[in-house]
Write a protein that holds these residues in place. Structure first.
Motif, mmCIF file in Angstrom:
data_model
loop_
_atom_site.group_PDB
_atom_site.id
_atom_site.type_symbol
_atom_site.label_atom_id
_atom_site.label_comp_id
_atom_site.label_asym_id
_atom_site.label_seq_id
_atom_site.Cartn_x
_atom_site.Cartn_y
_atom_site.Cartn_z
ATOM 1 N N LEU A 1 -17.866 24.909 8.407
ATOM 2 C CA LEU A 1 -19.456 25.336 8.139
ATOM 3 C C LEU A 1 -20.247 24.278 7.830
ATOM 4 C CD1 LEU A 1 -18.833 28.431 5.294
ATOM 5 C CD2 LEU A 1 -19.634 28.193 8.342
ATOM 6 N N GLY A 2 -19.740 22.655 6.788
ATOM 7 C CA GLY A 2 -20.298 21.430 6.392
ATOM 8 C C GLY A 2 -20.564 21.011 8.018
ATOM 9 N N LYS A 3 -19.594 21.111 9.027
ATOM 10 C CA LYS A 3 -19.911 20.267 10.299
ATOM 11 C C LYS A 3 -21.297 21.174 11.132
ATOM 12 C CE LYS A 3 -15.798 18.674 11.255
ATOM 13 N NZ LYS A 3 -15.225 18.434 10.293
ATOM 14 N N MET A 4 -21.233 22.597 10.757
ATOM 15 C CA MET A 4 -22.314 22.968 11.367
ATOM 16 C C MET A 4 -23.437 23.091 11.184
ATOM 17 S SD MET A 4 -22.773 27.535 12.723
ATOM 18 C CE MET A 4 -21.984 27.830 10.723
ATOM 19 N N ALA A 5 -23.600 22.538 9.173
ATOM 20 C CA ALA A 5 -25.034 22.416 8.828
ATOM 21 C C ALA A 5 -25.236 21.444 9.393
ATOM 22 C CB ALA A 5 -24.202 22.996 7.751
ATOM 23 N N VAL A 6 -23.933 19.958 9.494
ATOM 24 C CA VAL A 6 -24.644 18.782 9.352
ATOM 25 C C VAL A 6 -25.339 18.689 11.512
ATOM 26 C CG1 VAL A 6 -24.045 16.718 9.643
ATOM 27 C CG2 VAL A 6 -23.780 17.776 7.564
ATOM 28 N N GLY A 7 -24.536 19.305 12.128
ATOM 29 C CA GLY A 7 -24.820 18.861 12.845
ATOM 30 C C GLY A 7 -23.307 18.029 14.523
ATOM 31 N N LEU A 8 -22.541 18.469 13.575
ATOM 32 C CA LEU A 8 -21.427 17.817 13.544
ATOM 33 C C LEU A 8 -20.294 19.041 14.548
ATOM 34 C CD1 LEU A 8 -20.171 15.537 11.184
ATOM 35 C CD2 LEU A 8 -21.561 15.205 12.600
ATOM 36 N N ARG A 9 -18.952 18.367 15.597
ATOM 37 C CA ARG A 9 -18.350 19.382 16.107
ATOM 38 C C ARG A 9 -17.323 18.148 16.324
ATOM 39 N NH1 ARG A 9 -18.938 21.914 22.375
ATOM 40 N NH2 ARG A 9 -16.847 22.777 22.544
ATOM 41 N N VAL A 10 -15.906 18.955 16.000
ATOM 42 C CA VAL A 10 -14.462 18.516 16.464
ATOM 43 C C VAL A 10 -14.692 18.998 18.279
ATOM 44 C CG1 VAL A 10 -12.128 18.332 16.026
ATOM 45 C CG2 VAL A 10 -13.759 18.640 13.858
ATOM 46 N N VAL A 11 -14.495 17.154 19.060
ATOM 47 C CA VAL A 11 -13.236 17.553 20.155
ATOM 48 C C VAL A 11 -12.110 17.119 20.455
ATOM 49 C CG1 VAL A 11 -15.953 18.218 20.917
ATOM 50 C CG2 VAL A 11 -14.763 15.672 21.102
ATOM 51 N N SER A 12 -11.476 17.083 21.736
ATOM 52 C CA SER A 12 -10.492 16.096 21.634
ATOM 53 C C SER A 12 -10.824 14.729 22.143
ATOM 54 C CB SER A 12 -9.489 16.985 22.918
ATOM 55 O OG SER A 12 -9.222 18.114 22.674
ATOM 56 N N ALA A 13 -9.624 13.748 22.467
ATOM 57 C CA ALA A 13 -10.640 12.290 22.527
ATOM 58 C C ALA A 13 -11.135 12.088 24.139
ATOM 59 C CB ALA A 13 -8.990 11.597 22.646
ATOM 60 N N ARG B 1 -12.880 7.360 14.011
ATOM 61 C CA ARG B 1 -12.223 8.089 13.535
ATOM 62 C C ARG B 1 -11.064 8.124 12.411
ATOM 63 N NH1 ARG B 1 -9.487 8.035 18.786
ATOM 64 N NH2 ARG B 1 -9.638 5.429 18.244
ATOM 65 N N ARG B 2 -10.725 9.261 11.682
ATOM 66 C CA ARG B 2 -10.151 8.480 10.431
ATOM 67 C C ARG B 2 -8.794 9.276 10.350
ATOM 68 N NH1 ARG B 2 -8.304 14.172 9.014
ATOM 69 N NH2 ARG B 2 -9.415 16.170 9.504
ATOM 70 N N LEU B 3 -7.489 9.458 9.972
ATOM 71 C CA LEU B 3 -6.649 9.163 10.007
ATOM 72 C C LEU B 3 -6.350 10.811 11.076
ATOM 73 C CD1 LEU B 3 -4.844 7.848 6.503
ATOM 74 C CD2 LEU B 3 -4.952 6.965 8.753
ATOM 75 N N GLY B 4 -6.506 11.889 10.074
ATOM 76 C CA GLY B 4 -5.930 12.668 11.135
ATOM 77 C C GLY B 4 -6.349 12.917 12.533
ATOM 78 N N ASP B 5 -7.334 12.023 13.178
ATOM 79 C CA ASP B 5 -8.439 12.196 14.309
ATOM 80 C C ASP B 5 -7.143 11.124 15.363
ATOM 81 O OD1 ASP B 5 -10.517 14.131 14.109
ATOM 82 O OD2 ASP B 5 -12.004 12.535 13.335
ATOM 83 N N LEU B 6 -6.163 10.679 14.698
ATOM 84 C CA LEU B 6 -6.096 8.806 15.518
ATOM 85 C C LEU B 6 -4.921 10.582 15.612
ATOM 86 C CD1 LEU B 6 -6.957 6.424 13.582
ATOM 87 C CD2 LEU B 6 -7.323 6.585 15.772
ATOM 88 N N VAL B 7 -3.722 10.843 14.303
ATOM 89 C CA VAL B 7 -3.164 11.692 15.399
ATOM 90 C C VAL B 7 -3.102 12.641 15.683
ATOM 91 C CG1 VAL B 7 -1.119 12.601 13.639
ATOM 92 C CG2 VAL B 7 -1.978 10.567 12.401
ATOM 93 N N ALA B 8 -4.264 13.219 15.459
ATOM 94 C CA ALA B 8 -3.593 14.879 16.761
ATOM 95 C C ALA B 8 -4.957 14.585 17.820
ATOM 96 C CB ALA B 8 -5.054 15.418 15.765
ATOM 97 N N GLY B 9 -5.056 13.136 17.981
ATOM 98 C CA GLY B 9 -6.781 12.428 19.384
ATOM 99 C C GLY B 9 -7.309 13.789 19.215
ATOM 100 N N THR B 10 -7.998 13.335 18.498
ATOM 101 C CA THR B 10 -9.499 14.048 18.275
ATOM 102 C C THR B 10 -10.323 13.331 18.162
ATOM 103 O OG1 THR B 10 -9.368 14.540 16.000
ATOM 104 C CG2 THR B 10 -8.712 16.624 17.489
#
Length: 342
Positions: free
Chosen positions: A104-116, A162-171
């Motif tokens: 919900l927060g990303k949708m309000a700000v205009g962000l999206r999580v994708v793979s690397a 990227r944050r630590l979770g992105d580096l570990v998950a490849g996002t």
């Protein structure tokens, strides 16, 4: 041996996420930085707090309806742990899984999580980044203060934020909204004012005018040869529906600006005439300070020499003819009612 001159440096592209499609084309997508991501996190924390409140109230009402022997401290602690897992882990995983990588927060700000690599985020990746976030980032169950400093340091120093979770998950978190800088379209071109005042714009439809306006608003963002080709194509379509032709020697963008400026001026003039007619017919609709006149005079055009090009003016004496009670005019050859009685 003379050194070869260096080519002029190209401006940095807007998209810095480094995503490449399957056809080896770099995508114009911007990576989300710490500012927008922190704002999205704050909105998600509010949503998680509301979700936790609803779950607590629902579980509390359910426990009150159970027999007294079945409710003890272990059951309450286990339900509290399950609720925390649902809120902290289940909320981001389910949102990213069923809402195209957006909470919900990303949708309000205009962000999206994708793979690397630019592909949609998978459920496994969402689960990994959520677990890493809960453990070492937010709320940071393992060494909270130290993990917070490490997480902020990684986000600031990483090239794509990227944050630590992105580096570990490849996002990667990217912006879904383009930061387009619109510029105002010129309302008049002095060098073409005389020609623009004689142009017939009756066949220029709204769709073509909107396309020309969007081109003029974004022309500074286009590079050659695309900018020239698009401008010439639009001017070819516009010049085919207007007359007379313009004087030679001007760029296509200047011709388009002159046409749009004249079209805007005529639209303002017609709007002024309509408001003047409405004020004449229904003076009670015109509000003003006490003592001010309730029948304003007709709006005059900005350029008197171009007034004949716009829509013809409606005389002020013709406005009362639109009233329901209309007395037909008497012709000279019609019999007079007064003479017949005499």
């Amino acid at each position: 041996m003379r050194a070869q001159p260096r080519p002029p440096a190209r401006p940095a592209p807007w998209g810095d996420a480094g995503l490449v499609s399957g056809e080896a084309v770099e995508l114009d997508v911007r990576a989300a930085r710490i500012g927008s991501r922190v704002l999205a996190l704050l909105l998600d924390v509010l949503a998680q707090a509301a979700l936790m409140l609803v779950l607590s109230m629902s579980v509390g009402v359910a426990l009150l309806n159970l027999p007294e022997g079945l409710v003890d401290g272990a059951l309450a602690g286990g339900l509290a742990t399950v609720g925390l897992i649902v809120v902290l882990v289940g909320y981001p995983v389910l949102c990213e899984r069923f809402n195209h990588g957006r909470t919900l927060g990303k949708m309000a700000v205009g962000l999206r999580v994708v793979s690397a690599d630019g592909a949609p985020v998978a459920a496994r990746q969402s689960l990994i980044r959520a677990l890493v976030g809960v453990a070492v980032e937010w709320p940071g169950l393992v060494l909270p203060l130290l993990s917070w400093v490490a997480g902020v340091t990684v986000m600031v120093t990483d090239r794509r934020g990227r944050r630590l979770g992105d580096l570990v998950a490849g996002t990667l978190v990217v912006h879904t909204r383009t930061a387009t800088a619109w510029r105002p379209v010129p309302t008049a071109v002095p060098a073409l004012a005389g020609w623009a005042g004689t142009v017939d714009l009756s066949r220029l439809d709204d769709g073509l005018a909107l396309a020309a306006r969007q081109y003029l608003a974004r022309v500074h963002q286009l590079a050659e040869p695309a900018r020239g080709q698009l401008g010439r194509g639009l001017w070819t379509e516009v010049s085919a529906v207007i007359a007379p032709p313009p004087p030679p020697g001007m760029p296509e963008s200047v011709y388009l600006a002159a046409v749009l400026g004249e079209r805007h001026r005529r639209a303002r003039y017609r709007l002024g005439l309509g408001r003047s007619a409405a004020a004449t017919l229904w003076p009670e609709l015109v509000s003003g300070p006490p003592g001010a006149t309730s029948r304003p005079g007709p709006v005059r055009p900005a350029a008197p020499d171009l007034a004949l090009v716009a829509a013809p003016a409606v005389p002020a004496q013709a406005a009362p003819a639109l009233r329901p009670a209309v007395v037909p005019a008497m012709r000279d050859d019609a019999p007079s009612t007064v003479d017949s009685h005499t």
